[in-house]
Design a protein around this motif. Structure first.
Motif, short mmCIF file in Angstrom:
data_model
loop_
_atom_site.label_atom_id
_atom_site.label_comp_id
_atom_site.label_asym_id
_atom_site.label_seq_id
_atom_site.Cartn_x
_atom_site.Cartn_y
_atom_site.Cartn_z
N GLU A 1 -9.46 2.75 -1.79
CA GLU A 1 -9.28 1.33 -1.48
C GLU A 1 -7.94 0.84 -2.01
O GLU A 1 -7.25 0.04 -1.39
N GLY B 1 -4.92 4.01 -0.57
CA GLY B 1 -4.88 4.49 0.81
C GLY B 1 -4.64 5.99 0.88
O GLY B 1 -5.33 6.77 0.24
N ALA B 2 -3.61 6.37 1.66
CA ALA B 2 -3.33 7.78 1.87
C ALA B 2 -2.92 8.48 0.58
O ALA B 2 -2.99 9.71 0.50
N GLY B 3 -2.49 7.72 -0.43
CA GLY B 3 -2.18 8.34 -1.72
C GLY B 3 -3.40 9.03 -2.32
O GLY B 3 -3.26 9.95 -3.12
N GLY C 1 -0.31 9.29 -5.05
CA GLY C 1 -0.18 10.63 -4.50
C GLY C 1 0.75 11.48 -5.34
O GLY C 1 0.45 12.65 -5.63
N GLY C 2 1.90 10.91 -5.71
CA GLY C 2 2.84 11.65 -6.55
C GLY C 2 2.24 12.01 -7.90
O GLY C 2 2.42 13.12 -8.39
N THR D 1 -6.23 9.83 -0.02
CA THR D 1 -6.90 10.63 1.00
C THR D 1 -6.12 11.89 1.37
O THR D 1 -6.70 12.84 1.88
N VAL D 2 -4.80 11.92 1.14
CA VAL D 2 -4.02 13.09 1.53
C VAL D 2 -4.11 14.24 0.51
O VAL D 2 -4.23 15.39 0.92
N PRO D 3 -4.10 13.99 -0.81
CA PRO D 3 -4.26 15.11 -1.74
C PRO D 3 -5.61 15.81 -1.57
O PRO D 3 -6.57 15.20 -1.09
N ALA E 1 0.53 4.28 -2.47
CA ALA E 1 0.31 5.61 -1.91
C ALA E 1 1.29 6.61 -2.52
O ALA E 1 0.92 7.72 -2.90
N PHE E 2 2.57 6.17 -2.64
CA PHE E 2 3.60 7.05 -3.20
C PHE E 2 3.29 7.36 -4.67
O PHE E 2 3.31 8.52 -5.09
N VAL E 3 2.97 6.32 -5.44
CA VAL E 3 2.79 6.50 -6.88
C VAL E 3 1.53 7.34 -7.17
O VAL E 3 1.58 8.31 -7.94
N ILE F 1 0.83 -1.20 0.00
CA ILE F 1 0.00 0.00 0.00
C ILE F 1 0.88 1.26 0.00
O ILE F 1 0.51 2.28 -0.57
N TYR F 2 2.09 1.14 0.60
CA TYR F 2 2.98 2.30 0.64
C TYR F 2 3.46 2.67 -0.75
O TYR F 2 3.59 3.84 -1.09
#
Lengths: 149, 118
Positions: B53, B56-58, B10-11, B60-62, B6-8, B2-3
């Motif tokens: 789903e 994850g944070a990728g 979100g980035g 929910t954070v933007p 999230a990185f890909v 998931i990390y």
């Protein structure tokens, strides 16, 4: 210098003197910084889910609050604005950029007093996000209600 | 895993923002406002939940998730009670209130206790 500048030819005239943005480098910086902020958010989310037993859905709330707290503090120390110059959209698009917009507007107008300065200028930059978010969510919500009924 | 996503993801959302800044020459305010509207529209088609789903944070954070949460809270309220359009208004800030409240609180406190830096 006899030539008069109008709004149209001014943009043409200054174009050769503007720095060309290096698109690839800018995008790479935005990708890495934005991605790292999201990974940090995921770490926080897992932390709240495992340690404080938040459900997956509820964990987004303390995660956002923590990111906002960190971003506000970094703005106060003047660090986040330096990050913004480096990363561009990479630091503006995550929720931390929203907090940075609010805190920097509040800080900037601090000298005009707490009520007229901080209170009334806080949403100068971030207000449009809330306005357009609310209006569009309302419109989409009404459409969905009409369709499902 | 998931990390990584999230990185890909979100980035990638940030790269879209950067392209809008550099190529379309939009101001940051226009980019963020557009992103919120896009988030609300994507949630209208139930697409954004799938992205969350997956990433994850990728997702929910933007800031796009702000539009998603606004609509989500409104729809939850409007579909559980029978108030219809009024339910939208009752629920619209339900999920985002933590974010807005803490942004106001911390922003205010920082403005009170810090001095502006150039």
């Amino acid at each position: 210098m006899g030539k008069k500048f109008t709004a149209q030819n001014y943009k043409q005239a200054v174009k050769p003197y503007q720095p060309k943005p290096n698109l690839l480098i800018n995008c790479l910086k935005a990708f890495v910084v934005g991605g790292l902020i999201c990974v940090f958010g995921q770490l926080l989310m897992d932390f709240y889910m495992n340690v404080f037993d938040f459900s997956k859905k509820d964990a987004a709330n303390p995660t956002a609050s923590t990111l906002i707290l960190i971003s506000s503090l970094l703005t106060g120390f003047g660090v986040y604005d330096k990050l913004g110059q480096f990363a561009g959209a990479g630091s503006a698009v995550p929720i931390t950029g929203f907090a940075n917009a609010i805190t920097s507007a509040a800080l900037e107008h601090r000298s005009e007093g707490l009520v007229l300065g901080v209170g009334s200028n806080m949403f100068k930059l971030a207000g449009s996000v809330i306005v357009f978010g609310t209006v569009s969510a309302y419109i989409v919500g009404i459409i969905r209600l009409l369709i499902t009924q | 895993m998931i990390y990584v996503w999230a990185f890909v993801v979100g980035g990638a959302i940030c790269v879209i923002g950067q392209l809008l800044l550099d190529i379309a020459k939009l101001t940051p305010g226009h980019v963020l406002s557009s992103f919120v509207v896009i988030g609300a529209i994507l949630d209208g088609f139930n697409i954004y939940d799938k992205l969350i789903e997956f990433a994850g944070a990728g997702a929910t954070v933007p800031i796009t998730s702000f539009g998603h949460s606004l609509l989500h809270g409104a729809m939850e309220q409007a579909s559980t009670d029978d108030h219809g359009v009024v339910g939208l208004a009752i629920g619209i800030f339900q999920l985002t209130s933590a974010g807005i409240a803490s942004a106001i609180l911390f922003g205010f406190l920082v403005a009170v206790f810090f001095k502006p830096k150039g």
